[in-house]
Design a protein around this motif. Sequence first.
Motif, PDB file in Angstrom:
ATOM      1  N   SER A  19      47.533  42.918  41.210  1.00 30.35           N
ATOM      2  CA  SER A  19      47.816  42.201  39.975  1.00 30.35           C
ATOM      3  C   SER A  19      47.757  43.153  38.782  1.00 30.35           C
ATOM      4  CB  SER A  19      46.779  41.093  39.786  1.00 30.35           C
ATOM      5  OG  SER A  19      46.933  40.474  38.537  1.00 30.35           O
ATOM      6  N   CYS A  20      48.433  42.772  37.706  1.00 29.01           N
ATOM      7  CA  CYS A  20      48.351  43.564  36.478  1.00 29.01           C
ATOM      8  C   CYS A  20      47.516  42.857  35.416  1.00 29.01           C
ATOM      9  CB  CYS A  20      49.748  43.898  35.959  1.00 29.01           C
ATOM     10  SG  CYS A  20      50.777  42.471  35.692  1.00 29.01           S
ATOM     11  N   ASP A  21      46.848  41.760  35.797  1.00 30.39           N
ATOM     12  CA  ASP A  21      45.973  41.039  34.881  1.00 30.39           C
ATOM     13  C   ASP A  21      44.574  41.671  34.930  1.00 30.39           C
ATOM     14  OD1 ASP A  21      44.533  39.279  33.338  1.00 30.39           O
ATOM     15  OD2 ASP A  21      44.984  37.506  34.548  1.00 30.39           O
ATOM     16  N   PRO A  22      44.066  42.194  33.822  1.00 23.36           N
ATOM     17  CA  PRO A  22      42.758  42.858  33.830  1.00 23.36           C
ATOM     18  C   PRO A  22      41.607  41.945  34.236  1.00 23.36           C
ATOM     19  CG  PRO A  22      43.896  43.252  31.739  1.00 23.36           C
ATOM     20  CD  PRO A  22      44.706  42.267  32.515  1.00 23.36           C
ATOM     21  N   ASN A  23      41.729  40.656  34.009  1.00 31.38           N
ATOM     22  CA  ASN A  23      40.656  39.729  34.382  1.00 31.38           C
ATOM     23  C   ASN A  23      40.476  39.646  35.896  1.00 31.38           C
ATOM     24  OD1 ASN A  23      39.912  39.003  31.764  1.00 31.38           O
ATOM     25  ND2 ASN A  23      41.615  37.567  31.634  1.00 31.38           N
ATOM     26  N   HIS A  24      41.521  39.886  36.658  1.00 32.88           N
ATOM     27  CA  HIS A  24      41.407  39.838  38.112  1.00 32.88           C
ATOM     28  C   HIS A  24      40.540  40.974  38.638  1.00 32.88           C
ATOM     29  CE1 HIS A  24      45.450  37.494  38.263  1.00 32.88           C
ATOM     30  NE2 HIS A  24      44.430  36.713  37.936  1.00 32.88           N
ATOM     31  N   PHE A  25      40.523  42.095  37.951  1.00 37.04           N
ATOM     32  CA  PHE A  25      39.714  43.237  38.383  1.00 37.04           C
ATOM     33  C   PHE A  25      38.230  43.027  38.109  1.00 37.04           C
ATOM     34  CE2 PHE A  25      43.958  44.897  37.974  1.00 37.04           C
ATOM     35  CZ  PHE A  25      44.071  45.733  39.072  1.00 37.04           C
ATOM     36  N   LEU A  26      37.891  42.061  37.264  1.00 38.10           N
ATOM     37  CA  LEU A  26      36.491  41.763  36.960  1.00 38.10           C
ATOM     38  C   LEU A  26      35.889  40.749  37.915  1.00 38.10           C
ATOM     39  CD1 LEU A  26      36.770  41.549  33.075  1.00 38.10           C
ATOM     40  CD2 LEU A  26      35.920  43.450  34.440  1.00 38.10           C
ATOM     41  N   ASP A  27      36.700  40.137  38.771  1.00 36.07           N
ATOM     42  CA  ASP A  27      36.240  39.133  39.722  1.00 36.07           C
ATOM     43  C   ASP A  27      35.620  39.831  40.936  1.00 36.07           C
ATOM     44  OD1 ASP A  27      35.773  36.922  41.258  1.00 36.07           O
ATOM     45  OD2 ASP A  27      37.860  36.248  41.316  1.00 36.07           O
ATOM     46  N   ASP A  28      34.302  39.666  41.129  1.00 35.20           N
ATOM     47  CA  ASP A  28      33.599  40.349  42.218  1.00 35.20           C
ATOM     48  C   ASP A  28      33.974  39.826  43.599  1.00 35.20           C
ATOM     49  OD1 ASP A  28      32.254  41.987  40.472  1.00 35.20           O
ATOM     50  OD2 ASP A  28      30.506  40.662  40.318  1.00 35.20           O
ATOM     51  N   THR A  29      34.488  38.606  43.688  1.00 36.37           N
ATOM     52  CA  THR A  29      34.804  38.037  44.998  1.00 36.37           C
ATOM     53  C   THR A  29      36.045  38.652  45.621  1.00 36.37           C
ATOM     54  OG1 THR A  29      36.078  36.235  44.004  1.00 36.37           O
ATOM     55  CG2 THR A  29      33.739  35.828  44.417  1.00 36.37           C
ATOM     56  N   ILE A  30      36.889  39.308  44.824  1.00 34.63           N
ATOM     57  CA  ILE A  30      38.104  39.917  45.376  1.00 34.63           C
ATOM     58  C   ILE A  30      38.137  41.426  45.149  1.00 34.63           C
ATOM     59  CG2 ILE A  30      39.527  37.853  45.205  1.00 34.63           C
ATOM     60  CD1 ILE A  30      40.709  39.087  42.605  1.00 34.63           C
ATOM     61  N   SER A  31      37.007  42.026  44.868  1.00 29.44           N
ATOM     62  CA  SER A  31      36.983  43.475  44.681  1.00 29.44           C
ATOM     63  C   SER A  31      37.231  44.168  46.021  1.00 29.44           C
ATOM     64  CB  SER A  31      35.653  43.918  44.068  1.00 29.44           C
ATOM     65  OG  SER A  31      34.596  43.625  44.935  1.00 29.44           O
ATOM     66  N   PRO A  32      37.796  45.358  46.018  1.00 28.44           N
ATOM     67  CA  PRO A  32      38.059  46.067  47.278  1.00 28.44           C
ATOM     68  C   PRO A  32      36.807  46.217  48.110  1.00 28.44           C
ATOM     69  CG  PRO A  32      39.214  47.124  45.485  1.00 28.44           C
ATOM     70  CD  PRO A  32      38.323  46.074  44.869  1.00 28.44           C
ATOM     71  N   GLY A  33      36.961  45.906  49.398  1.00 28.57           N
ATOM     72  CA  GLY A  33      35.837  45.952  50.324  1.00 28.57           C
ATOM     73  C   GLY A  33      35.282  44.584  50.657  1.00 28.57           C
ATOM     74  N   GLN A  34      35.615  43.578  49.845  1.00 28.85           N
ATOM     75  CA  GLN A  34      35.150  42.219  50.098  1.00 28.85           C
ATOM     76  C   GLN A  34      35.981  41.579  51.209  1.00 28.85           C
ATOM     77  OE1 GLN A  34      32.485  40.787  48.765  1.00 28.85           O
ATOM     78  NE2 GLN A  34      32.099  42.586  47.518  1.00 28.85           N
ATOM     79  N   PHE A  35      35.412  40.585  51.877  1.00 27.64           N
ATOM     80  CA  PHE A  35      36.097  39.889  52.959  1.00 27.64           C
ATOM     81  C   PHE A  35      36.534  38.510  52.504  1.00 27.64           C
ATOM     82  CE2 PHE A  35      33.462  42.996  55.102  1.00 27.64           C
ATOM     83  CZ  PHE A  35      34.364  43.541  56.002  1.00 27.64           C
TER      84      PHE A  35
END
Length: 67
Positions: free
Chosen positions: A49-65
Motif C-alpha cells: 500500500s502507499c497509505d502511510p497509516n497502513h505501515f503503522l498497523d502492527d497486525t500487518i507488519s512484515p513477519g506477522q501471520f
Amino acid sequence: MILYTTVPQDLIFPTEQSEFDNQKVVDWQGIPLLVQQVEKGYKVVRIMSCDPNHFLDDTISPGQFLN
C-alpha cells in the motif's frame, strides 16, 4: 536501463524462481499485502500500500501471520 520502482530487485530479476513460487499479493481488509504461504496460514512479507497509516498497523507488519 534505470528502473524507478519500490519493488525489490530480487522480484524483478529473480535468481531462482522456486524461491518466490509461494508468494502472492492478497487484499486483506482493503490493504494489498505480499504474503508467503506457510504451514500456519500466511506470513506478511511486504505491505504494498502507499497509505502511510497502513505501515503503522502492527497486525500487518512484515513477519506477522494472517489467518
